[in-house]
Design a protein around this motif. Structure first.
Motif, mmCIF file in Angstrom:
data_model
loop_
_atom_site.group_PDB
_atom_site.id
_atom_site.type_symbol
_atom_site.label_atom_id
_atom_site.label_comp_id
_atom_site.label_asym_id
_atom_site.label_seq_id
_atom_site.Cartn_x
_atom_site.Cartn_y
_atom_site.Cartn_z
ATOM 1 N N GLN A 20 9.691 -24.298 43.277
ATOM 2 C CA GLN A 20 10.238 -22.947 43.252
ATOM 3 C C GLN A 20 10.456 -22.439 41.835
ATOM 4 O O GLN A 20 10.503 -21.220 41.614
ATOM 5 C CB GLN A 20 11.536 -22.894 44.054
ATOM 6 C CG GLN A 20 11.311 -23.060 45.556
ATOM 7 C CD GLN A 20 12.534 -22.806 46.387
ATOM 8 O OE1 GLN A 20 13.622 -23.232 46.026
ATOM 9 N NE2 GLN A 20 12.363 -22.117 47.512
ATOM 10 N N ASN B 152 10.706 -16.348 43.351
ATOM 11 C CA ASN B 152 11.017 -15.476 44.493
ATOM 12 C C ASN B 152 10.346 -15.907 45.792
ATOM 13 O O ASN B 152 10.444 -15.214 46.803
ATOM 14 C CB ASN B 152 10.610 -14.033 44.164
ATOM 15 C CG ASN B 152 11.411 -13.455 43.007
ATOM 16 O OD1 ASN B 152 12.602 -13.711 42.881
ATOM 17 N ND2 ASN B 152 10.748 -12.678 42.149
ATOM 18 N N ALA B 153 9.660 -17.025 45.765
ATOM 19 C CA ALA B 153 8.955 -17.490 46.957
ATOM 20 C C ALA B 153 9.907 -18.216 47.906
ATOM 21 O O ALA B 153 10.935 -18.751 47.502
ATOM 22 C CB ALA B 153 7.809 -18.415 46.563
ATOM 23 N N THR B 154 9.521 -18.241 49.177
ATOM 24 C CA THR B 154 10.300 -18.924 50.217
ATOM 25 C C THR B 154 9.604 -20.224 50.596
ATOM 26 O O THR B 154 8.384 -20.255 50.794
ATOM 27 C CB THR B 154 10.421 -18.035 51.467
ATOM 28 O OG1 THR B 154 11.080 -16.814 51.114
ATOM 29 C CG2 THR B 154 11.229 -18.741 52.563
ATOM 30 N N GLU C 28 5.187 -15.986 49.264
ATOM 31 C CA GLU C 28 5.777 -14.803 48.638
ATOM 32 C C GLU C 28 4.870 -13.618 48.936
ATOM 33 O O GLU C 28 3.765 -13.511 48.396
ATOM 34 C CB GLU C 28 5.911 -14.980 47.129
ATOM 35 C CG GLU C 28 6.556 -13.775 46.440
ATOM 36 C CD GLU C 28 6.592 -13.930 44.931
ATOM 37 O OE1 GLU C 28 7.468 -13.324 44.309
ATOM 38 O OE2 GLU C 28 5.738 -14.658 44.383
#
Length: 254
Positions: free
Chosen positions: A203, A208-210, A231
């Motif tokens: 991350q 900002n990625a899940t 993302e």
């Protein structure tokens, strides 16, 4: 290669027919067609993503029983540059030859001035791998298309490791990389980073990625964390050495 080139010629022809319908007799007219997002497009058995000129997902259409694709999409699929001349209402298709001879076209220079070129792609891959040209043997450098973007495929060996890189041909961004190590010896320390530490490493690359998934596994005797981030329309697949925290694979796809 013959089949792919014949496919290129036939698809470009099909798109030309669609243009002819839309601009018959020098005047445009409306037609009724069916959008078919369920149709899968494959080139030499590989499924391809269709995108428009803005990089957004597109779909084939059916008109009078014939399947059509946007000309821009066909160019992307087959390594051609497609431009529109509004002054003359002309679609220009340029790039590797679409003739049916069996000699493959492998240009060693960039197809456009805005591409970084093979030499720069090699340099970026070596820099990321922390190697010099004298440390490796290059086996493959090629300009290609991947999900609507032009990329350089770079492959090389160093010692017992084989490295594979995909580098954005315009920006120099490393889209994906991985390497395989032969004769891997397990770490004698027995120390393994935690799953939380592996997630943080991934991350930190895309804040900002899940996180979609992560799992602990073994790859040729090596303990690894394999996972996926998302993302927007981008997906990131990664593999991290669980003993060292080193990224063994990173792939951006969308």
């Amino acid at each position: 290669m013959k089949q792919k080139k014949k496919f290129a010629a036939s698809m470009v022809l099909a798109c030309a027919v669609l243009i002819g319908v839309a601009y018959a007799a020098g005047a445009s007219r409306q037609i009724s067609a069916t959008l078919r997002p369920d149709i899968t497009i494959k080139v030499d058995g590989v499924t391809k993503t269709i995108t428009d000129s803005n990089g957004n997902a597109a779909a084939p259409i059916i008109y009078n029983g014939t399947t059509y694709l946007p000309v821009k999409s066909v160019g992307q699929l087959l390594g051609q540059d497609v431009t529109w001349d509004g002054k003359t209402n002309t679609v220009n298709i340029t790039g590797p030859s679409t003739s049916t001879d069996s000699t493959p076209s492998t240009p060693s220079t960039p197809a456009s001035k805005d591409l970084i070129g093979e030499a720069k792609a090699k340099e970026l891959a070596l820099g990321h791998a922390k190697l010099s040209a004298s440390d490796v043997t290059f086996i493959h450098v090629e300009l290609d298309w991947e999900n609507g973007r032009r990329v350089y495929d770079v492959e090389f060996y160093s010692g017992a490791k084989e490295y594979d890189y995909e580098i954005d041909a315009k920006t120099g961004e490393i889209v994906s990389f991985d390497y395989d190590a032969e004769g891997y010896a397990p770490s004698q320390s027995g120390n393994i980073i935690t799953q939380e530490a592996a997630v943080k490493l991934a991350q930190d690359r895309v804040p900002n990625a899940t996180l979609v998934k992560i799992e602990y596994d073994f790859d040729d005797g090596r303990p690894v964390y394999e996972g996926e981030l998302r993302e927007g329309r981008w997906e990131y697949e990664f593999e991290i050495d669980a003993a060292t925290g080193e990224f063994l694979k990173w792939e951006k796809d969308g």
